[in-house]
Motif scaffolding. Structure first.
Motif, PDB file in Angstrom:
ATOM      1  N   THR A 155      -8.908  31.444 -37.587  1.00 59.81           N
ATOM      2  CA  THR A 155      -7.690  30.923 -36.956  1.00 59.81           C
ATOM      3  C   THR A 155      -6.717  32.000 -36.516  1.00 59.81           C
ATOM      4  OG1 THR A 155      -6.524  30.764 -39.057  1.00 59.81           O
ATOM      5  CG2 THR A 155      -7.826  28.825 -38.366  1.00 59.81           C
ATOM      6  N   GLY A 156      -6.858  33.203 -37.044  1.00 64.51           N
ATOM      7  CA  GLY A 156      -5.872  34.245 -36.798  1.00 64.51           C
ATOM      8  C   GLY A 156      -4.784  34.265 -37.856  1.00 64.51           C
ATOM      9  N   ASP A 157      -4.751  33.234 -38.726  1.00 63.07           N
ATOM     10  CA  ASP A 157      -3.814  33.245 -39.856  1.00 63.07           C
ATOM     11  C   ASP A 157      -4.269  34.303 -40.850  1.00 63.07           C
ATOM     12  OD1 ASP A 157      -2.400  31.114 -38.764  1.00 63.07           O
ATOM     13  OD2 ASP A 157      -3.551  29.609 -39.888  1.00 63.07           O
ATOM     14  N   THR A 158      -3.409  34.593 -41.827  1.00 65.69           N
ATOM     15  CA  THR A 158      -3.760  35.559 -42.861  1.00 65.69           C
ATOM     16  C   THR A 158      -3.912  34.825 -44.186  1.00 65.69           C
ATOM     17  OG1 THR A 158      -2.541  37.275 -41.721  1.00 65.69           O
ATOM     18  CG2 THR A 158      -3.049  37.672 -44.014  1.00 65.69           C
ATOM     19  N   PRO A 159      -5.078  34.795 -44.802  1.00 64.44           N
ATOM     20  CA  PRO A 159      -6.313  35.346 -44.257  1.00 64.44           C
ATOM     21  C   PRO A 159      -7.010  34.350 -43.327  1.00 64.44           C
ATOM     22  CG  PRO A 159      -6.765  34.495 -46.447  1.00 64.44           C
ATOM     23  CD  PRO A 159      -5.281  34.282 -46.181  1.00 64.44           C
ATOM     24  N   SER A 160      -7.797  34.893 -42.440  1.00 65.52           N
ATOM     25  CA  SER A 160      -8.748  34.122 -41.640  1.00 65.52           C
ATOM     26  C   SER A 160     -10.133  34.517 -42.111  1.00 65.52           C
ATOM     27  CB  SER A 160      -8.594  34.451 -40.160  1.00 65.52           C
ATOM     28  OG  SER A 160      -7.512  33.750 -39.606  1.00 65.52           O
ATOM     29  N   PHE A 161     -11.147  33.707 -41.776  1.00 64.47           N
ATOM     30  CA  PHE A 161     -12.475  34.077 -42.252  1.00 64.47           C
ATOM     31  C   PHE A 161     -13.556  33.710 -41.256  1.00 64.47           C
ATOM     32  CE2 PHE A 161     -12.115  29.719 -43.725  1.00 64.47           C
ATOM     33  CZ  PHE A 161     -13.390  29.204 -43.551  1.00 64.47           C
ATOM     34  N   CYS A 162     -14.683  34.412 -41.413  1.00 59.56           N
ATOM     35  CA  CYS A 162     -15.929  34.100 -40.735  1.00 59.56           C
ATOM     36  C   CYS A 162     -16.970  33.865 -41.832  1.00 59.56           C
ATOM     37  CB  CYS A 162     -16.365  35.257 -39.839  1.00 59.56           C
ATOM     38  SG  CYS A 162     -15.236  35.579 -38.466  1.00 59.56           S
ATOM     39  N   THR A 163     -18.066  33.214 -41.480  1.00 59.38           N
ATOM     40  CA  THR A 163     -19.108  32.887 -42.452  1.00 59.38           C
ATOM     41  C   THR A 163     -20.420  33.542 -42.044  1.00 59.38           C
ATOM     42  OG1 THR A 163     -18.033  30.763 -42.871  1.00 59.38           O
ATOM     43  CG2 THR A 163     -20.325  30.999 -43.609  1.00 59.38           C
ATOM     44  N   ILE A 164     -21.037  34.233 -42.995  1.00 60.43           N
ATOM     45  CA  ILE A 164     -22.318  34.897 -42.735  1.00 60.43           C
ATOM     46  C   ILE A 164     -23.410  33.850 -42.585  1.00 60.43           C
ATOM     47  CG2 ILE A 164     -24.076  36.407 -43.753  1.00 60.43           C
ATOM     48  CD1 ILE A 164     -21.759  38.060 -44.916  1.00 60.43           C
ATOM     49  N   THR A 165     -24.178  33.981 -41.510  1.00 52.14           N
ATOM     50  CA  THR A 165     -25.302  33.071 -41.258  1.00 52.14           C
ATOM     51  C   THR A 165     -26.646  33.732 -41.547  1.00 52.14           C
ATOM     52  OG1 THR A 165     -25.326  33.696 -38.915  1.00 52.14           O
ATOM     53  CG2 THR A 165     -24.027  31.741 -39.533  1.00 52.14           C
ATOM     54  N   GLU A 166     -26.707  35.065 -41.471  1.00 56.01           N
ATOM     55  CA  GLU A 166     -27.930  35.815 -41.779  1.00 56.01           C
ATOM     56  C   GLU A 166     -27.544  37.168 -42.357  1.00 56.01           C
ATOM     57  OE1 GLU A 166     -31.157  35.933 -38.813  1.00 56.01           O
ATOM     58  OE2 GLU A 166     -29.839  34.663 -37.600  1.00 56.01           O
ATOM     59  N   SER A 167     -28.334  37.643 -43.324  1.00 58.62           N
ATOM     60  CA  SER A 167     -28.105  38.955 -43.920  1.00 58.62           C
ATOM     61  C   SER A 167     -29.421  39.494 -44.453  1.00 58.62           C
ATOM     62  CB  SER A 167     -27.096  38.843 -45.067  1.00 58.62           C
ATOM     63  OG  SER A 167     -27.028  40.045 -45.806  1.00 58.62           O
ATOM     64  N   ASN A 168     -29.650  40.793 -44.249  1.00 58.52           N
ATOM     65  CA  ASN A 168     -30.857  41.402 -44.815  1.00 58.52           C
ATOM     66  C   ASN A 168     -30.603  41.975 -46.209  1.00 58.52           C
ATOM     67  OD1 ASN A 168     -29.336  43.676 -43.995  1.00 58.52           O
ATOM     68  ND2 ASN A 168     -31.196  44.880 -43.684  1.00 58.52           N
ATOM     69  N   LEU A 169     -29.387  41.801 -46.744  1.00 61.34           N
ATOM     70  CA  LEU A 169     -29.032  42.301 -48.068  1.00 61.34           C
ATOM     71  C   LEU A 169     -28.840  41.112 -49.009  1.00 61.34           C
ATOM     72  CD1 LEU A 169     -28.259  44.562 -50.013  1.00 61.34           C
ATOM     73  CD2 LEU A 169     -25.960  44.540 -49.021  1.00 61.34           C
ATOM     74  N   ALA A 170     -29.714  40.986 -50.005  1.00 64.49           N
ATOM     75  CA  ALA A 170     -29.687  39.843 -50.923  1.00 64.49           C
ATOM     76  C   ALA A 170     -28.343  39.683 -51.622  1.00 64.49           C
ATOM     77  CB  ALA A 170     -30.813  39.964 -51.948  1.00 64.49           C
TER      78      ALA A 170
END
Length: 143
Positions: free
Chosen positions: A38-53
């Motif tokens: 949203t640009g608010d503090t905090p804002s967040f994104c969500t990981i959909t793929e990762s090569n690190l367990a």
């Protein structure tokens, strides 16, 4: 005599460079979606793929600013917050109006399974608005 001195100095420099060589980084590839950013503090994104367990899909990346709502660029403390309470701390800068947008994130600390986490990644976004981090990481005791 000067030849021996030069040879000795060269040997010392060679040994010093080996002693201070950085450990090899492992490849890091993460994809994330930011539909709830949203640009608010905090804002967040969500990981959909990762090569690190240690950083699985579903992990949130929280952005605390100081610049999270600019339409031109982002400049923010970033926290990778794994669901079990483990985390990593870093900083990201993105140039959002570039075509295509790009940036860099660098992480320097972590806790729990991310203790000693260090990483530097190139940030890009694809035409489906999925953001990608491609770079390298170290995991373990920070020196």
């Amino acid at each position: 005599m000067s030849r021996l001195l030069i040879l000795s100095a060269g040997t010392i420099l060679a040994l010093a460079s080996v002693a201070f060589a950085a450990p090899a980084m492992q490849p890091l590839k993460i994809s994330k979606e930011c539909s709830q950013y949203t640009g608010d503090t905090p804002s967040f994104c969500t990981i959909t793929e990762s090569n690190l367990a240690a950083i699985p899909s579903g992990t949130k990346i929280l952005y605390y600013g100081p610049v999270t709502g600019s339409p031109y660029f982002g400049s923010s403390t970033a926290v990778i917050a794994v669901a079990n309470g483990d985390s990593a701390l870093g900083y990201c800068v993105t140039y959002d109006t570039a075509s295509p947008p790009f940036g860099t994130c660098a992480f320097h600390a972590g806790s729990g399974t991310l203790a000693g986490f260090q990483a530097i990644v190139k940030v890009t976004v694809d035409d489906k608005q999925i953001w990608h981090w491609d770079g390298g990481y170290l995991l373990g005791a920070a020196k």
